[in-house]
Scaffold this motif. Structure first.
Motif, short mmCIF file in Angstrom:
data_model
loop_
_atom_site.label_atom_id
_atom_site.label_comp_id
_atom_site.label_asym_id
_atom_site.label_seq_id
_atom_site.Cartn_x
_atom_site.Cartn_y
_atom_site.Cartn_z
N LYS A 63 1.34 -1.21 -0.60
CA LYS A 63 0.02 -0.31 -0.01
C LYS A 63 0.89 1.31 0.04
N GLY A 64 1.89 1.49 0.46
CA GLY A 64 2.74 2.48 0.25
C GLY A 64 3.06 2.88 1.51
N ASP A 65 2.66 2.03 2.62
CA ASP A 65 2.46 2.83 4.16
C ASP A 65 3.77 1.78 5.07
N TYR A 66 4.94 2.52 4.39
CA TYR A 66 6.24 2.04 4.64
C TYR A 66 6.91 2.46 6.45
N ALA A 67 5.99 3.18 6.95
CA ALA A 67 5.59 3.35 8.39
C ALA A 67 5.98 2.06 9.49
N GLU A 68 4.17 1.54 8.80
CA GLU A 68 3.46 0.66 9.57
C GLU A 68 4.28 -0.64 9.11
N ALA A 69 4.66 -0.61 8.20
CA ALA A 69 5.45 -1.87 6.81
C ALA A 69 6.55 -1.81 8.05
N ASP A 70 7.29 -0.74 8.43
CA ASP A 70 8.87 -0.99 9.33
C ASP A 70 7.97 -1.35 10.70
N LEU A 71 7.00 -1.18 11.36
CA LEU A 71 7.51 -1.56 12.34
C LEU A 71 6.42 -2.71 12.72
N ALA A 72 5.71 -3.20 11.62
CA ALA A 72 5.04 -4.88 11.46
C ALA A 72 6.26 -5.57 11.55
N SER A 73 7.08 -5.44 10.33
CA SER A 73 8.01 -6.14 10.11
C SER A 73 9.27 -5.90 12.10
N ALA A 74 9.62 -5.33 12.73
CA ALA A 74 10.38 -4.98 13.62
C ALA A 74 9.33 -5.81 14.55
N GLN A 75 7.68 -6.32 14.58
CA GLN A 75 7.18 -6.34 16.01
C GLN A 75 7.30 -8.36 15.37
N ALA A 76 7.08 -8.30 14.59
CA ALA A 76 7.58 -9.99 14.02
C ALA A 76 8.93 -10.12 14.42
N ALA A 77 10.08 -9.30 13.58
CA ALA A 77 11.49 -9.90 14.27
C ALA A 77 11.91 -10.04 15.60
N TYR A 78 11.12 -9.21 16.59
CA TYR A 78 11.08 -8.89 18.36
C TYR A 78 10.19 -10.24 18.78
N LEU A 79 8.94 -10.60 18.27
CA LEU A 79 8.28 -11.97 18.33
C LEU A 79 9.62 -13.57 18.26
N ARG A 80 10.00 -13.29 16.99
CA ARG A 80 10.93 -14.58 16.58
C ARG A 80 12.18 -14.58 17.68
N GLY A 81 12.50 -12.96 17.81
CA GLY A 81 13.49 -13.59 19.00
C GLY A 81 15.31 -12.48 18.72
N ASP A 82 15.12 -11.84 17.06
CA ASP A 82 15.60 -11.43 16.41
C ASP A 82 15.66 -10.02 16.68
N ASN A 83 16.60 -9.84 17.89
CA ASN A 83 16.37 -8.48 18.89
C ASN A 83 16.88 -7.21 17.81
N LYS A 84 17.92 -7.47 16.86
CA LYS A 84 18.83 -6.77 16.55
C LYS A 84 18.32 -6.31 15.53
N THR A 85 17.24 -7.10 14.58
CA THR A 85 16.72 -6.64 13.40
C THR A 85 15.77 -5.79 14.12
N ALA A 86 15.01 -6.09 15.25
CA ALA A 86 13.80 -5.48 15.51
C ALA A 86 13.99 -4.09 15.93
N ARG A 87 15.39 -3.99 16.80
CA ARG A 87 15.79 -2.16 16.77
C ARG A 87 15.77 -1.82 15.82
N GLU A 88 16.76 -2.13 14.69
CA GLU A 88 16.93 -1.26 13.50
C GLU A 88 15.93 -1.00 12.72
N LEU A 89 15.04 -1.96 12.40
CA LEU A 89 13.57 -1.59 11.98
C LEU A 89 12.72 -1.02 12.59
N ALA A 90 13.02 -0.99 14.05
CA ALA A 90 12.03 0.05 14.58
C ALA A 90 12.20 1.48 15.40
N THR A 91 14.00 1.79 14.98
CA THR A 91 14.73 3.01 14.18
C THR A 91 13.77 3.11 13.63
#
Length: 467
Positions: A412-440
């Motif tokens: 849809k082109g909503d990259y803010a929400e896309a990054d946030l959802a990707s960060a949440q997925a990474a966090y739940l997978r236990g990939d905290n480094k990627t989660a913080r990078e995407l959330a930043t």
């Protein structure tokens, strides 16, 4: 069946272990915690719903109905169930598969509820803390005696003092170990009695519990032969079963049978587990073509699609739907078969039906969202976002929902929400480094102070649980 404690891990680490979820969501999808940290977990709406129905009256009788106790299925073929954090009952899929009747599995769940109701985990932690303190004191006293013996030279008397110091270390440790094991054995006996009490209060038979423990007694008699009963964490098998029979057989519901409709659901879930978790030749030995029961047909249909014959599998699933047109899990399996065969557009209709018939089961909604996203049809984007947002609101610990949501937002082109959802997925997978990078990165796309910015900031500021 036992109360199990990871002595070297904190509860927060265990919580992380069990909140990881699948990258590919489907009936009996596998969810794994951080690499190398704990067993994989299985997710399946049909099986989880049956387990919840088994435990709900027992938890009510135990006064735990409002505690939101969760059922977690472990990817292990052995027969076992346990509690480990006071909020979940863990059940190996092997325990479900090997329980021939609902009552046998319900008896096991009643026993584990006995551990929860008795607060055994917290009490055992207190015992461990006390034992640790006692052990430290014993070691200090023993070390003092050893040091005294060494400082006085090498004569026999002083050697005797040193030996006494060594004994002062070893002796109390053994006594403390035996005391802890005795405490655990008592907890197991208490859980047995509590389980029978809960089953009686809910007008269910405790015979299934007795049958299960009796079977394990027969299997473990050889291993237990010659064992020191004071060095076991559980009561000796024969004595335990004898004691269980003595007080369980007095229940007025001892001979009560399972409802035939519940038995059928139980057998359907066992067939599903067999199809997903066992080799096809094993499935066909369990459910030969001469067996025309619904569970057998269910198992063969699933096994057929899993091993590549989509056309035959769909024909078998459609035959099941003709018999039970309101069974949501038949439509779910049909949609899954199409989705995993590269036909996401064709999977949408049966998955919509499954969602409707299952009262909007979140895991099935995520599967539908996956199909909508998988079509690459932008006309489905808003529908996918709506469905996936509703699903993750009810299942906030399943990363696949956030992964699919990120893809939909990206389309849809909503990259803010896309990054946030990707960060949440990474966090739940236990990939905290990627989660913080995407959330930043998401924080830079949201206006400061907005809900999205706050959620992203929470991920950036979060710290992974420490072992």
């Amino acid at each position: 069946m036992s109360l199990q404690i990871a002595l070297r891990k904190k509860a927060s680490a265990l919580t992380t272990l069990v909140t990881a979820a699948a990258m590919v969501l489907s009936p009996f999808s596998t969810a794994r915690a951080q690499e190398g940290k704990g067993p994989p977990i299985l997710r399946d709406t049909e099986t989880e719903q049956l387990l919840r129905e088994y435990t709900r009256p027992i938890l009510r009788a135990a006064g735990l109905e409002k505690q939101n106790i969760q059922m977690v299925i472990i990817n292990d073929g052995s027969f076992n169930a346990f509690v480990a954090d006071g909020r979940r009952i863990f059940v190996n899929y092997g325990a479900i598969l090997q329980s021939e009747t609902p009552n046998q599995l319900i008896g096991v769940l009643a026993h584990e509820t006995g551990h929860l109701a008795g607060g055994h985990l917290a009490k055992l932690r207190q015992q461990l803390a006390s034992a640790q303190t006692q052990m430290i004191i014993a070691m200090l006293l023993g070390a003092g005696a050893l040091a005294a013996g060494a400082s006085r030279g090498g004569n026999g008397g002083n050697n005797g003092l040193a030996n006494a110091g060594a004994a002062a270390i070893a002796g109390p440790q053994e006594m403390i170990r035996r005391s802890l094991l005795s405490y655990q054995r008592q907890q197991e006996e208490n859980a047995d009695r509590a389980g029978v009490k809960f089953l009686t209060a809910t007008q269910q038979s405790p015979k299934g519990m007795y049958e299960t423990f009796k079977r394990f007694t027969s299997e473990s008699l050889f291993a237990a032969r010659g064992a020191d009963p004071y060095l076991q964490s559980h009561p000796m098998p024969a004595e335990r079963v004898a004691a269980l029979q003595q007080f369980a057989s007095t229940s007025p519901y001892w001979d009560k049978k399972d409802d035939p409709a519940l038995q059928l659901r139980h057998d359907m879930v066992r067939a599903k587990i067999s199809a997903f978790m066992e080799r096809p030749e094993t499935v066909y030995r369990r459910y030969p073509l001469t067996n025309d029961s619904m569970p057998a047909r269910y198992a063969r249909a699933i096994s057929t699609y899993l091993h590549g014959d989509l056309r035959s599998a769909l024909s078998q699933i459609d035959a099941l739907i003709a018999v039970q047109p309101n069974n949501p899990y038949f439509y779910e399996v049909r949609g899954q078969a199409l989705l995993e065969s590269g036909k996401p557009a064709e999977a949408i209709a049966p998955l919509r039906k499954a969602v409707a018939l299952s009262n909007n089961a979140a895991l099935i909604e995520m599967l539908l969202g996956q199909a909508l996203v998988g079509t690459d049809n932008k006309a489905y984007t808003d529908d996918a976002i709506r469905i996936l947002r509703a699903a993750v609101a009810r299942e906030p610990e399943a990363p696949i929902g956030y992964t699919q949501l990120a893809m939909a937002y990206g389309r849809k082109g909503d990259y803010a929400e896309a990054d946030l959802a990707s960060a949440q997925a990474a966090y739940l997978r236990g990939d905290n480094k990627t989660a913080r990078e995407l959330a930043t990165r998401a924080k830079t796309r949201f206006a400061v102070g907005t809900p999205g910015w706050v959620r992203a900031d929470d991920i950036v500021a979060s710290k992974p649980p420490r072992n």
